[in-house]
Enzyme design. Structure first.
Site, PDB file in Angstrom:
ATOM      1  N   TYR A 132      58.025  24.354  12.662  1.00  0.00           N
ATOM      2  CA  TYR A 132      57.011  23.301  12.873  1.00  0.00           C
ATOM      3  C   TYR A 132      56.617  22.658  11.539  1.00  0.00           C
ATOM      4  O   TYR A 132      56.515  21.426  11.438  1.00  0.00           O
ATOM      5  CB  TYR A 132      55.784  23.905  13.580  1.00  0.00           C
TER       6      TYR A 132
ATOM      7  N   VAL B 127      48.942  12.469  10.059  1.00  0.00           N
ATOM      8  CA  VAL B 127      48.016  12.536   8.914  1.00  0.00           C
ATOM      9  C   VAL B 127      48.552  11.938   7.620  1.00  0.00           C
ATOM     10  O   VAL B 127      47.780  11.749   6.685  1.00  0.00           O
ATOM     11  CB  VAL B 127      47.556  13.969   8.555  1.00  0.00           C
TER      12      VAL B 127
ATOM     13  N   SER C 197      52.485  14.314  12.515  1.00  0.00           N
ATOM     14  CA  SER C 197      52.320  14.378  13.979  1.00  0.00           C
ATOM     15  C   SER C 197      53.080  13.313  14.745  1.00  0.00           C
ATOM     16  O   SER C 197      53.170  13.395  15.972  1.00  0.00           O
ATOM     17  CB  SER C 197      50.838  14.283  14.348  1.00  0.00           C
TER      18      SER C 197
ATOM     19  N   TYR D  32      44.645  11.525  19.167  1.00  0.00           N
ATOM     20  CA  TYR D  32      43.641  12.592  18.967  1.00  0.00           C
ATOM     21  C   TYR D  32      42.384  12.317  19.788  1.00  0.00           C
ATOM     22  O   TYR D  32      42.471  11.882  20.923  1.00  0.00           O
ATOM     23  CB  TYR D  32      43.270  12.745  17.480  1.00  0.00           C
TER      24      TYR D  32
ATOM     25  N   LYS E 162      55.604  14.613  17.103  1.00  0.00           N
ATOM     26  CA  LYS E 162      55.245  15.372  18.315  1.00  0.00           C
ATOM     27  C   LYS E 162      55.799  14.806  19.625  1.00  0.00           C
ATOM     28  O   LYS E 162      56.369  15.550  20.425  1.00  0.00           O
ATOM     29  CB  LYS E 162      53.720  15.576  18.376  1.00  0.00           C
TER      30      LYS E 162
HETATM   31  N1  GLN Z   1      51.380  18.954   9.792  1.00  0.00           N
HETATM   32  C1  GLN Z   1      50.089  18.575  10.260  1.00  0.00           C
HETATM   33  C2  GLN Z   1      49.356  19.765  10.808  1.00  0.00           C
HETATM   34  O1  GLN Z   1      49.894  20.480  11.582  1.00  0.00           O
HETATM   35  C3  GLN Z   1      50.231  17.528  11.308  1.00  0.00           C
HETATM   36  C4  GLN Z   1      48.896  17.049  11.796  1.00  0.00           C
HETATM   37  C5  GLN Z   1      48.798  15.579  11.986  1.00  0.00           C
HETATM   38  O2  GLN Z   1      49.641  14.777  11.573  1.00  0.00           O
HETATM   39  N2  GLN Z   1      47.706  15.191  12.557  1.00  0.00           N
HETATM   40  O3  GLN Z   1      48.230  20.020  10.496  1.00  0.00           O
END
Ligand code: GLN
Length: 331
Positions: free
Chosen positions: A196, A266, A72, A248, A75
């Protein structure tokens, strides 16, 4: 500034980050993400810190060269790329800038119409759809190009993590189909999702995260390569959303306590941006229940506190631009 004075000003930062590295090294709280099977193979003890400033100076601590998937943390950069291509009005028709107060993979939409913001999965998948290209291959080459320019080196994809995520990404597929159902995108949703998943599987190290953060801190120009990556209006928009939505369902608490725009992922990566000053990258794969790196949150909290970096702290030295304007005009 003479060279000695310029090296001297880093002494305090080096000391401060060394201290925090040692202080938090023994922390073993938190757990690895397992919902993407490949991520559970990480060594939980990995720990890297890097700071890159707008003058191109980079400081590294611990495992700052170990590669991991960006997840993420990609993003804000892809949101920025979409803003640069389409402009703010077009992007905001499809994705909001409101914190959702929910987890990164929550399936909910602002007024049932559009994703809350581009820092959580629905808005991030939508942002990926806005990157030019009708196939996953076309999109991912643009995405790799942007992320590589921000990091200042050629980045690649970890095929194992990509496959692992693609094979298990049913929740993200559900989000993709809902975006289609809301008429927010007309493209082939499978191509968007594959782009993605690959975007999340781009390999970076902690140093890269610091330089990517420094590119935002430096008004969109990579301070090491000198390449312009994002427009200045885009940088302002991206940092604003990182400030309010980057962590988050901990985002409000983060803005309150740490007060620095940031984004976590994550795999345990985190980028924090002190505007006009530096980017801070942290990597430590053990996560708290909200999915944020435990050591990363603690280091940023301490570093902000110790150095008065909260955006609204009276000790925050603020923008160098203002500083230099003052110096120029003398008032
Ligand atoms: N690739 C992960 C997902 O889409 C990214 C989520 C994250 O880093 N929080 O679930």
């Amino acid at each position: 500034m003479n060279p000695n004075a310029s090296e001297k000003r880093y002494e305090h930062v080096i000391e401060s980050l060394n201290f925090l590295y040692e202080k938090h090294r023994c922390c073993d709280e938190g757990t690895l993400a397992t919902y993407i099977p490949e991520l559970s193979k990480a060594d939980p003890s990995w720990f890297g810190i890097a700071l890159a400033d707008v003058d191109g100076k980079v400081l590294e601590f611990g495992n700052s060269q170990i590669e991991f998937t960006i997840q993420s943390v990609s993003k804000p950069f892809i949101f920025g790329a979409a803003l640069d291509v389409l402009g703010r009005d077009e992007v905001l028709k499809r994705v909001g800038v409101e914190p959702s107060g929910d987890s990164f993979n929550g399936i909910e939409f602002q007024k049932g119409e559009r994703p809350y913001n581009a820092m959580i999965n629905p808005g991030a998948i939508l942002a990926t759809s806005l990157i030019p290209g009708s196939t996953a291959n076309e999109k991912i080459s643009r995405i790799l190009d942007i992320l590589s320019k921000a990091a200042g080196r050629h980045l690649t994809i970890d095929e194992n993590t990509y496959r692992s995520e693609s094979e298990t990404g049913h929740r993200n597929r559900a989000i993709g189909h809902l975006l289609r159902n809301l008429n927010l995108l007309e493209q082939d949703i499978d191509e968007v999702l594959e782009a993605y998943f690959r975007q999340c599987s781009v390999l970076v190290n902690t140093r890269d995260l610091a330089v990517m953060g420094a590119t935002l801190a430096n008004m969109g120009v990579n301070p090491i390569t000198g390449e312009s990556v994002f427009g200045i209006d885009t940088v302002r928009d991206v940092l604003s959303v990182m400030f309010s939505c980057g962590m988050y369902d901990f985002a409000g608490e983060w803005a309150f306590r740490v007060g620095i725009p940031a984004k976590s992922g994550v795999s345990g990566g985190l980028v924090a941006v002190v505007n006009r000053q530096f980017g801070l990258g942290i990597f430590s794969p053990r996560l708290d229940p909200m999915g944020n790196t435990v050591r990363g949150v603690r280091i940023c909290t301490d570093f902000s506190e110790q150095n008065g970096l909260h955006a609204f702290n009276f000790t925050n030295v603020g923008s160098r631009f203002v500083e230099s304007t003052w110096a120029r005009t003398g008032n």
